[in-house]
Write a protein that holds these residues in place. Structure first.
Motif, PDB file in Angstrom:
ATOM      1  N   ALA A  65      62.135  46.930   5.894  1.00  0.00           N
ATOM      2  CA  ALA A  65      60.757  47.122   6.389  1.00  0.00           C
ATOM      3  C   ALA A  65      59.867  45.963   5.928  1.00  0.00           C
ATOM      4  O   ALA A  65      60.379  44.945   5.470  1.00  0.00           O
ATOM      5  N   ASP A  66      58.545  46.103   6.039  1.00  0.00           N
ATOM      6  CA  ASP A  66      57.699  44.933   5.741  1.00  0.00           C
ATOM      7  C   ASP A  66      56.678  45.189   4.643  1.00  0.00           C
ATOM      8  O   ASP A  66      55.802  44.361   4.413  1.00  0.00           O
ATOM      9  N   ARG A  67      56.809  46.315   3.923  1.00  0.00           N
ATOM     10  CA  ARG A  67      55.863  46.566   2.826  1.00  0.00           C
ATOM     11  C   ARG A  67      56.341  45.950   1.523  1.00  0.00           C
ATOM     12  O   ARG A  67      55.540  45.481   0.726  1.00  0.00           O
ATOM     13  N   ALA A  68      57.654  46.004   1.294  1.00  0.00           N
ATOM     14  CA  ALA A  68      58.157  45.612  -0.019  1.00  0.00           C
ATOM     15  C   ALA A  68      59.496  44.901   0.071  1.00  0.00           C
ATOM     16  O   ALA A  68      60.360  45.275   0.863  1.00  0.00           O
ATOM     17  N   PHE A  69      59.640  43.877  -0.755  1.00  0.00           N
ATOM     18  CA  PHE A  69      60.958  43.338  -1.106  1.00  0.00           C
ATOM     19  C   PHE A  69      61.581  44.359  -2.055  1.00  0.00           C
ATOM     20  O   PHE A  69      62.605  44.957  -1.767  1.00  0.00           O
ATOM     21  N   CYS A  70      60.914  44.592  -3.178  1.00  0.00           N
ATOM     22  CA  CYS A  70      61.309  45.636  -4.122  1.00  0.00           C
ATOM     23  C   CYS A  70      60.159  45.822  -5.096  1.00  0.00           C
ATOM     24  O   CYS A  70      59.739  44.869  -5.756  1.00  0.00           O
ATOM     25  N   ALA A  71      59.653  47.056  -5.169  1.00  0.00           N
ATOM     26  CA  ALA A  71      58.497  47.347  -6.019  1.00  0.00           C
ATOM     27  C   ALA A  71      58.885  47.578  -7.475  1.00  0.00           C
ATOM     28  O   ALA A  71      58.048  47.953  -8.286  1.00  0.00           O
ATOM     29  N   GLY A  72      60.168  47.350  -7.801  1.00  0.00           N
ATOM     30  CA  GLY A  72      60.596  47.470  -9.196  1.00  0.00           C
ATOM     31  C   GLY A  72      61.336  48.770  -9.454  1.00  0.00           C
ATOM     32  O   GLY A  72      61.941  49.358  -8.558  1.00  0.00           O
TER      33      GLY A  72
END
Length: 261
Positions: A65-72
């Motif tokens: 998707a386009d919100r996150a690469f990875c939020a941790g």
């Protein structure tokens, strides 16, 4: 010829081969591709498979998707930890960072959305990073009551001590533009072009002689491994001390309550 089947839509890590490039996608978009035990283990497997596949000459890592690469880290998992869980969790994350760092093949992080904490650190373990000007990126561990040990070490080769202290001690996310100026990103392009740019870079890396590539990467690893391994050791004791203080449990509980509210 693929050595293993391409992954299905329900998989938390998707794998796809484009010519000589293996695209590995972190795919828990409903939680901004946050890392839990299941995703971490699948990701490590996918990297090992890419390294073992003779067709693959370079790896691109991105997020669904386009919100996150990875939020941790998925805080729903870590908020419940006691002291005894911490060393096993820290060791598991270190296996994940090593899996990225120790790829014999070149790697590119395609930051398609926010990259924070462990997500940012996965990107720092790659050889090259592509982002976009208004993305959010950084090292927010301290806000969760955790010490910034591995993240600060991973930033050390790329940016100044002053920038590193700012990111590690404040824990604020900065823009992609600022991260590029700090030396943390190699390419800055419009968000819509991030993946294509990363695949193109990976294609260029894949076209280089593979033995010279492997030997060059191994030399860079040898130069940075002592400090990297020392940070991993220091992180176990530091995070146990952090959990002993109760600060991570309190900070994570507050965060989860605010998100539910």
């Amino acid at each position: 010829p693929m050595t293993r089947p391409e992954s299905g839509a329900g998989d938390v890590v998707r794998e796809e081969t484009r010519d000589t490039v293996r695209l590995v996608t972190l795919a828990r978009p409903e939680v901004m591709n946050a890392i839990d035990t299941g995703l971490r283990e699948r990701f490590i497997e996918a990297l090992a498979a890419a390294d073992a596949d003779p067709v693959v000459r370079a790896v691109v890592i991105t997020g669904a998707a386009d919100r996150a690469f990875c939020a941790g880290q998925d805080l729903r998992e870590t908020a419940a930890f006691g002291r005894d869980d911490v060393s096993a969790w820290v060791a598991a994350n270190h296996r994940m960072y090593r899996a990225v760092r120790q790829l014999a093949k070149p790697s590119v992080a395609a930051f398609n959305g926010v990259a924070a904490g462990a997500g940012f650190q996965i990107g720092l373990c790659c050889d090259l990073r592509v982002g976009y000007p208004d993305m959010r990126i950084g090292q927010p561990e301290i806000r969760s009551g955790l010490a910034s040990i591995v993240g600060s070490q991973l930033m050390t080769p790329f940016t100044s001590l002053g920038h590193n202290l700012e990111l590690s001690l404040l824990g604020d996310l900065v823009t992609g533009q600022r991260a590029y100026e700090m030396g943390l990103l190699n390419r800055l392009v419009p968000q819509a072009d991030v993946l294509a740019t990363a695949l193109e870079l990976a294609g260029s890396l894949a076209a280089r002689p593979p033995t010279a590539m492997r030997l060059t990467k191994a030399r860079f690893r040898a130069l940075t491994d002592p400090a990297f391994e020392a940070a991993l050791s220091a992180a176990v004791a530091a995070q146990q001390a952090a959990y002993d203080s109760g600060e991570p449990q309190a900070a994570m509980a507050r965060f989860l309550a605010a998100r539910r509210g």
